[in-house]
Scaffold this motif. Structure first.
Motif, PDB file in Angstrom:
ATOM      1  N   LEU A  76       2.446  -2.357  -7.996  1.00  0.00           N
ATOM      2  CA  LEU A  76       2.441  -1.268  -7.128  1.00  0.00           C
ATOM      3  C   LEU A  76       2.327   0.018  -8.026  1.00  0.00           C
ATOM      4  O   LEU A  76       1.452   1.199  -7.574  1.00  0.00           O
ATOM      5  N   ALA A  97      -3.971   5.185   1.334  1.00  0.00           N
ATOM      6  CA  ALA A  97      -3.091   3.952   0.845  1.00  0.00           C
ATOM      7  C   ALA A  97      -3.219   2.761   1.589  1.00  0.00           C
ATOM      8  O   ALA A  97      -3.140   1.677   1.239  1.00  0.00           O
ATOM      9  N   GLY A  98      -3.602   2.721   2.852  1.00  0.00           N
ATOM     10  CA  GLY A  98      -3.926   1.659   3.547  1.00  0.00           C
ATOM     11  C   GLY A  98      -5.541   1.260   3.786  1.00  0.00           C
ATOM     12  O   GLY A  98      -5.636   0.394   4.579  1.00  0.00           O
ATOM     13  N   ASP A  99      -6.183   1.936   3.140  1.00  0.00           N
ATOM     14  CA  ASP A  99      -7.625   1.897   3.311  1.00  0.00           C
ATOM     15  C   ASP A  99      -8.243   1.803   4.544  1.00  0.00           C
ATOM     16  O   ASP A  99      -8.672   0.977   5.137  1.00  0.00           O
ATOM     17  N   VAL A 152       1.959   2.992   0.277  1.00  0.00           N
ATOM     18  CA  VAL A 152       1.262   1.605   0.019  1.00  0.00           C
ATOM     19  C   VAL A 152       2.087   0.418   0.546  1.00  0.00           C
ATOM     20  O   VAL A 152       1.553  -0.555   1.020  1.00  0.00           O
ATOM     21  N   ARG A 153       3.509   0.426   0.340  1.00  0.00           N
ATOM     22  CA  ARG A 153       4.108  -0.840   0.648  1.00  0.00           C
ATOM     23  C   ARG A 153       4.426  -0.987   2.180  1.00  0.00           C
ATOM     24  O   ARG A 153       4.638  -2.242   2.553  1.00  0.00           O
ATOM     25  N   SER A 156      -4.041   1.494   8.425  1.00  0.00           N
ATOM     26  CA  SER A 156      -4.923   0.431   8.161  1.00  0.00           C
ATOM     27  C   SER A 156      -6.211   0.653   8.995  1.00  0.00           C
ATOM     28  O   SER A 156      -7.426   0.620   8.309  1.00  0.00           O
ATOM     29  N   LEU A 198       4.009   7.958  -2.327  1.00  0.00           N
ATOM     30  CA  LEU A 198       2.776   6.982  -2.533  1.00  0.00           C
ATOM     31  C   LEU A 198       3.224   5.624  -2.354  1.00  0.00           C
ATOM     32  O   LEU A 198       2.497   4.873  -1.645  1.00  0.00           O
ATOM     33  N   LEU A 223      -4.604   5.381  -6.652  1.00  0.00           N
ATOM     34  CA  LEU A 223      -4.818   6.506  -5.675  1.00  0.00           C
ATOM     35  C   LEU A 223      -4.708   8.106  -6.292  1.00  0.00           C
ATOM     36  O   LEU A 223      -5.691   8.800  -5.582  1.00  0.00           O
ATOM     37  N   HIS A 264       1.567  -1.155   3.916  1.00  0.00           N
ATOM     38  CA  HIS A 264       0.609  -2.060   3.934  1.00  0.00           C
ATOM     39  C   HIS A 264       0.398  -3.376   3.177  1.00  0.00           C
ATOM     40  O   HIS A 264      -0.245  -4.316   3.614  1.00  0.00           O
ATOM     41  N   ARG A 294      -1.344   0.932  -8.278  1.00  0.00           N
ATOM     42  CA  ARG A 294      -2.014   1.255  -7.198  1.00  0.00           C
ATOM     43  C   ARG A 294      -1.717   2.611  -6.836  1.00  0.00           C
ATOM     44  O   ARG A 294      -2.469   3.466  -6.339  1.00  0.00           O
ATOM     45  N   VAL A 295      -0.658   3.143  -7.184  1.00  0.00           N
ATOM     46  CA  VAL A 295      -0.131   4.618  -7.025  1.00  0.00           C
ATOM     47  C   VAL A 295      -0.978   5.315  -7.748  1.00  0.00           C
ATOM     48  O   VAL A 295      -1.492   6.334  -7.587  1.00  0.00           O
TER      49      VAL A 295
END
Length: 380
Positions: A129, A171-173, A117-118, A90, A113, A136, A120, A132-133
């Motif tokens: 979810l 994934a966590g920006d 994502v999970r 993050s 992926l 990305l 964060h 989001r994958v």
């Protein structure tokens, strides 16, 4: 603008059977939000050690002797692993040289992926979810993500694997993305694509990026600021063009530039510069001494009537709007002298001599010792 990352007087050493080895010595630099900072130098100069030290990824044999690391004003130099786990992904994330070090060969890229994502966003499930994958995967240029998310890493080429790793890292920006020689293991054409992708993503997301490379062309093309290292010591920090135009020492001058700078032995007498027997130019304010002379390839002006530097031509390479003249000189420290001049000039490669005037802002003097420190002179 406030510094996002501040490294102050950082030193790192390793314990080895032969004793303690210092890999990074008293390094200081800063990074602002949205900037790309390139750390460059020859292999083994401490680039990767520096980044891994900032990320607390060094092996137990390493220790910091001194210095501080701060992110957003917070000192993270001595944070415990549990606290660091909350920050990784993050606050900062890393892309390594070999993508397989970050990929699980027994999991599909979509599953990997989703897992990233999970970490964060643990409450993100189902369609959200999945979305989001796919988002990305599209961000890093993987086409047909709906089909490819079910594939395993071995189904992807090296370049595509590195795109997957980049997607995982994003994934966590993260506020800061570290890229440790991410193109070294790739084919030349793929290297250019990954570089373009990194720059495109950085501009789109505004993610500050620390880019580690031994390739000075990569560094010059992608970075806002550049850190040049040698034997664990920072030689110079600045904007790429400024460092190119005003190298602090002979190492920096020789490291940056394609084609590389021409190096000669010379001496100054009576504020005149001599290269071999050639009385080249005035160098006001420089005392009598032996020097190294660096001349950028684009610093030559063909002047067969009044040129003061005389070289023996070997070959003429036509490069479209420019001509590259390959020649020799008794004082050159390299086998060949390369001069890039306008294609309107006609050079006879069979001639005994080709004469040049030198552009004053493209010639540099350095001390004739191991340090090779730049000697300033007034350019008229």
């Amino acid at each position: 603008m406030a510094e996002l990352l501040e490294v102050k007087n950082l030193s790192v050493s390793f314990f080895t059977p032969a004793g303690e080895v210092q890999a990074v010595r008293d390094v200081s630099f800063s990074l602002r939000a949205g900037e790309v900072l390139a750390i460059v130098g020859e292999s083994g100069c401490g680039k990767s050690v520096l980044c891994k030290s900032i990320l607390h990824l060094l092996p137990p044999s390493a220790r910091r002797k001194s210095g501080t690391i701060a992110v957003n004003g917070r000192d993270i130099t001595r944070l415990r692993e549990r606290e660091l786990q909350k920050l990784r992904g993050s606050l900062f994330s890393m892309v390594f040289q070999d993508p397989m070090t970050a990929l699980n060969p027994s999991m599909t890229v979509g599953a990997q992926l989703a897992a990233a994502v999970r970490v964060h966003a643990p409450r993100l499930r189902g369609a959200a979810l999945e979305q989001r994958v796919l988002e990305l995967m599209r961000l890093v240029g993987i086409d047909r993500p709906e089909e490819r998310r079910g594939l395993y890493p071995h189904h992807f080429s090296g370049g595509m694997r590195q795109r997957v790793v980049l997607a995982i890292a994003l994934a966590g920006d993260p506020s800061i993305l570290f890229a440790d020689e991410p193109t070294t293991a790739l084919d030349v054409t793929i290297q250019a694509q990954i570089l373009d992708l990194l720059r495109e993503i950085q501009q789109k997301l505004g993610t500050a990026t620390v880019f580690v490379t031994h390739d000075q062309e990569e560094a010059m093309s992608i970075s806002d600021m550049i850190v040049v290292m040698k034997f664990g010591v920072v030689q110079q920090i600045g904007k790429p063009q400024d460092v190119y135009d005003n190298p602090a020492n002979l190492f920096v001058a020789n490291f940056l530039g394609t084609p590389p700078i021409n190096i000669f032995t010379g001496h100054v007498k009576g504020e005149r510069l001599f290269i071999g027997v050639d009385n080249v130019m005035d160098v006001p304010g420089v005392k009598d001494q032996d020097v190294f002379v660096g001349i950028r390839p684009e610093g030559f002006i063909l002047d067969m009537a009044n040129g003061t530097l005389c070289c023996k031509p070997q070959n003429v390479e036509v490069m479209g709007r420019d001509v590259s003249v390959v020649s020799t000189h008794e004082a050159s420290q390299k086998p060949m002298v390369r001069s890039i001049i306008d294609a309107d000039n006609k050079v006879d490669a069979s001639a005994d001599v080709v004469r040049y005037r030198i552009k004053p802002h493209k010639i540099f003097l350095f001390t004739r010792d191991d340090e090779g420190v730049r000697i300033p002179f007034e350019v008229k």
